[in-house]
Design an enzyme around this catalytic site. Structure first.
Site, PDB file in Angstrom:
ATOM      1  N   ASP A  24       0.848  -1.183   0.000  1.00  0.00           N
ATOM      2  CA  ASP A  24       0.000   0.000   0.000  1.00  0.00           C
ATOM      3  C   ASP A  24       0.886   1.236   0.000  1.00  0.00           C
ATOM      4  O   ASP A  24       1.986   1.217   0.572  1.00  0.00           O
ATOM      5  CB  ASP A  24      -0.910   0.021   1.238  1.00  0.00           C
ATOM      6  CG  ASP A  24      -1.839   1.223   1.243  1.00  0.00           C
ATOM      7  OD1 ASP A  24      -2.801   1.216   0.453  1.00  0.00           O
ATOM      8  OD2 ASP A  24      -1.608   2.162   2.025  1.00  0.00           O
ATOM      9  N   GLU A  26       0.967   5.615   0.530  1.00  0.00           N
ATOM     10  CA  GLU A  26       0.343   6.889   0.865  1.00  0.00           C
ATOM     11  C   GLU A  26       1.013   7.945  -0.004  1.00  0.00           C
ATOM     12  O   GLU A  26       2.222   7.873  -0.249  1.00  0.00           O
ATOM     13  CB  GLU A  26       0.513   7.221   2.352  1.00  0.00           C
ATOM     14  CG  GLU A  26      -0.129   6.215   3.292  1.00  0.00           C
ATOM     15  CD  GLU A  26      -1.630   6.070   3.083  1.00  0.00           C
ATOM     16  OE1 GLU A  26      -2.268   7.057   2.646  1.00  0.00           O
ATOM     17  OE2 GLU A  26      -2.167   4.977   3.344  1.00  0.00           O
ATOM     18  N   HIS A 165      -5.194   4.348   7.030  1.00  0.00           N
ATOM     19  CA  HIS A 165      -4.531   5.217   6.052  1.00  0.00           C
ATOM     20  C   HIS A 165      -3.050   5.404   6.345  1.00  0.00           C
ATOM     21  O   HIS A 165      -2.468   6.426   5.990  1.00  0.00           O
ATOM     22  CB  HIS A 165      -5.235   6.566   5.961  1.00  0.00           C
ATOM     23  CG  HIS A 165      -6.707   6.447   5.736  1.00  0.00           C
ATOM     24  ND1 HIS A 165      -7.238   5.755   4.676  1.00  0.00           N
ATOM     25  CD2 HIS A 165      -7.761   6.891   6.462  1.00  0.00           C
ATOM     26  CE1 HIS A 165      -8.554   5.794   4.751  1.00  0.00           C
ATOM     27  NE2 HIS A 165      -8.884   6.465   5.820  1.00  0.00           N
ATOM     28  N   ASP A 170      -2.420  -0.634   6.557  1.00  0.00           N
ATOM     29  CA  ASP A 170      -3.380  -0.995   5.501  1.00  0.00           C
ATOM     30  C   ASP A 170      -2.942  -2.242   4.745  1.00  0.00           C
ATOM     31  O   ASP A 170      -3.774  -3.061   4.344  1.00  0.00           O
ATOM     32  CB  ASP A 170      -3.540   0.174   4.527  1.00  0.00           C
ATOM     33  CG  ASP A 170      -4.369   1.312   5.118  1.00  0.00           C
ATOM     34  OD1 ASP A 170      -4.702   1.234   6.313  1.00  0.00           O
ATOM     35  OD2 ASP A 170      -4.664   2.279   4.394  1.00  0.00           O
TER      36      ASP A 170
END
Length: 574
Positions: A24, A26, A165, A170
């Site tokens: 994942d 960000e 998040h 995540d």
């Protein structure tokens, strides 16, 4: 014939032997060409066992937008000492070497990885990719999970990690979701990686059996209606090519569980040919609003909208209402729920000290002021401490923010969010973010709708496929007529004939006169599309120079990532 034993390659790779890297990212926004990675988290697993983890913050090379910090908790201070992407990327590429990549909304994450590789001169990864969103839509029904968001699936599969998040958290949650989905897929006889990848796209037996339903549908723009054996409308859609669109429902490209379920019930497809694509889109909305098919999720209840009303009392207040009236009041909306309208109301109260009590106030009213007066949030007209003239200034400020210039609300709520972010009170800041987004989006929407619904008649044209022109007559924001002018025809008599035969439209109260907000927005999208030319405008068509659209653009630009929980009607801005 003697039986022939298949090779191991033909049998495929058992899922228990596959090494998955669930990852994942960000980022500072949703556009790989403009935004940057701020964090990478990845978990390597095989046969249910965690083999390793990869986690690092990344210096994006520029400031992180405050609203992104509110969402993720990642601040400029946190990434100040973090490595840049040129240092992180080689290690990450080594970590995923030889593995099958897994991500939730994998297209988003893989686009950022490919963009980083391209900017640094690395070849893009060629790893197989599994998207848990696609897999979830294949094995879970709408009754089990209302959507395919990571947070929803993590709760459904009782993940030990709650998505928050942050990249590694995540990714860990996605590992649990992946294992749950693979277990579900096993009941469909999916046991190898090859079967898993093909399973997501394979048409169901019902889809294959009912392909004949598309045979009588023409190659023309229009609306199609799926019906069951009793003639009940199950689903309504539109297309510029009815035959091709209806055929797609019976192929592997249609993976939505609810639509596959609908196809199992459908027994016929009825169609309505339209002159133009816009006419088809508008007719679809009207038919859905009338028939309310159970497999259509959107546009089923156009009448169930909410408005925020600035009343016409001596001391106006903001009231949430369900009906527009021709009473001289100022309206903001429409909203999809009372919660959204209340969010917008609170945001407006942050900037303008309107009274929040519901009791009527007259010039003779005298009662004790509430705590809002002590907090400086209300001038206490109920105690006579604010005159009608003084209060009228506040009411005019609210009216201006709703109809002309949202800057006062934007600045007031943004300043409060900045203070909360500095104090690391991110949860409170995110609530204010949602409220501001609700107000700005509603104001921008209403200003766009009001601009065109004031026009008694507007005629516009766009180039038609194969020559000629698509001509539309729009009255008070409602499509009144549509036609295709042949190539070489004289426009004046054609337009005159079309307008003479157009539907008579009587305007109603409020900013949406004669059509649903969705219909008017469809027309606006068409009017703003390339190639459209105005033929006739009866009146003036303009937007406020300082309107809410400029603030909405910042909101939309900052939050474009799929599967991020939108702030009810939008996400925060930068």
């Amino acid at each position: 014939m003697d039986p022939v034993q298949g090779t191991l390659d033909e049998l495929g790779t058992p899922l228990s032997d596959v090494t998955f890297v669930v990852f994942d990212l960000e980022t500072t926004g949703g556009a790989p060409a403009e935004d940057a990675i701020t964090e990478i988290g990845a978990v390597k697993v095989r046969a249910g066992e965690v083999l390793g983890e990869f986690s690092t913050l990344v210096d994006p090379g520029g400031p992180i937008p405050p609203f992104i910090s509110v969402l993720t908790g990642i601040t400029d201070a946190m990434v100040m000492a973090a490595p840049r992407i040129d240092v992180v990327l080689p290690s990450f590429l080594e970590f995923i070497r030889g593995a099958t990549l897994v991500a939730h909304n994998a297209g988003f994450d893989t686009r950022f990885v490919k963009a980083a590789c391209a900017s640094l001169g690395y070849p893009p990864p060629v790893n197989p990719v599994v998207d848990t969103v696609d897999l979830a839509r294949r094995v879970l029904t709408r009754d089990e999970t209302p959507n395919a968001k990571l947070s929803t699936l993590a709760r459904f599969f009782r993940s030990s990690t709650e998505p928050c998040h942050r990249a590694l958290q995540d990714a860990r949650a996605t590992v649990d979701v992946l294992h749950g989905l693979i277990e579900r897929a096993g009941s469909f006889q999916v046991h190898t990686l090859e079967e898993l990848k093909s399973f997501v796209r394979a048409p169901t037996p019902e889809q294959q059996r009912k392909r004949h339903l598309a045979e009588s549908v023409p190659h023309a723009p229009g609306v199609y209606l799926f019906e069951d054996e009793r003639g009940e409308v199950l689903y309504i859609g539109k297309s510029t090519n009815l035959r091709n669109r209806v055929r797609s429902y019976f192929t592997a490209s249609e993976t939505r569980p609810r639509i596959r379920e609908m196809i199992g019930i459908a027994e016929r497809v009825r169609h309505i040919v339209c002159s133009t694509a816009l006419e088809a889109e508008v007719r679809e909305l009207r038919l859905i609003g009338g028939a309310k098919p159970r497999y259509n999720r959107r546009s089923r209840f156009p009448e169930k909208v909410i408005w925020l009303k600035l009343t016409t009392d001596l001391f106006p207040r903001l009231s949430i209402v369900r009906e527009l009236k021709d009473d001289g009041a100022t309206y903001l909306g429409p909203f999809g729920s009372s919660r959204l309208a209340d969010d917008a109301r609170i945001a407006l109260h942050e900037a303008v000290p309107l009274r929040q009590c519901t009791q009527p106030i007259t010039l003779r009213t005298r009662r004790a002021a509430c705590v809002l007066h002590e907090m400086g949030r209300c001038g206490a007209p109920c105690e006579g401490k604010t005159s009608q003239e003084e209060y009228a200034v506040h009411a005019e400020s609210a009216r201006r923010a709703m109809t002309l210039d949202a800057s006062a609300v934007f600045s007031a709520v943004s300043a409060r969010m900045e203070r909360l972010s500095v104090e690391q009170r991110y949860e409170e800041a995110s609530i204010d973010r949602d409220r501001l987004a609700a107000f700005v989006r509603a104001a921008a929407r209403m200003q766009r709708l009001s601009a065109i619904t004031r026009i008694p008649q507007l005629v516009a044209a766009s180039p038609a496929f194969g020559g000629g022109w698509d001509i539309h007559v729009i009255r008070y924001g409602r499509l009144a007529a549509a036609g295709v002018m042949p190539k070489g025809a004289h426009p004046t008599p054609f337009v005159a004939s079309l307008t003479a035969a157009a539907e008579s439209v009587i305007p109603g109260p409020g900013p949406v006169h004669a059509a649903s907000a969705e219909e008017t927005e469809c027309i606006l999208r068409w009017l703003e599309s390339p190639g459209v030319r105005l033929v006739e405008v009866d009146g003036e068509w303009s937007l406020p120079a300082q309107g809410a659209a400029r603030h909405k653009a910042r909101i939309d630009l900052a939050y474009q990532r799929p599967d991020r929980p939108r702030p009810r009607e939008g996400r925060p801005l930068r």
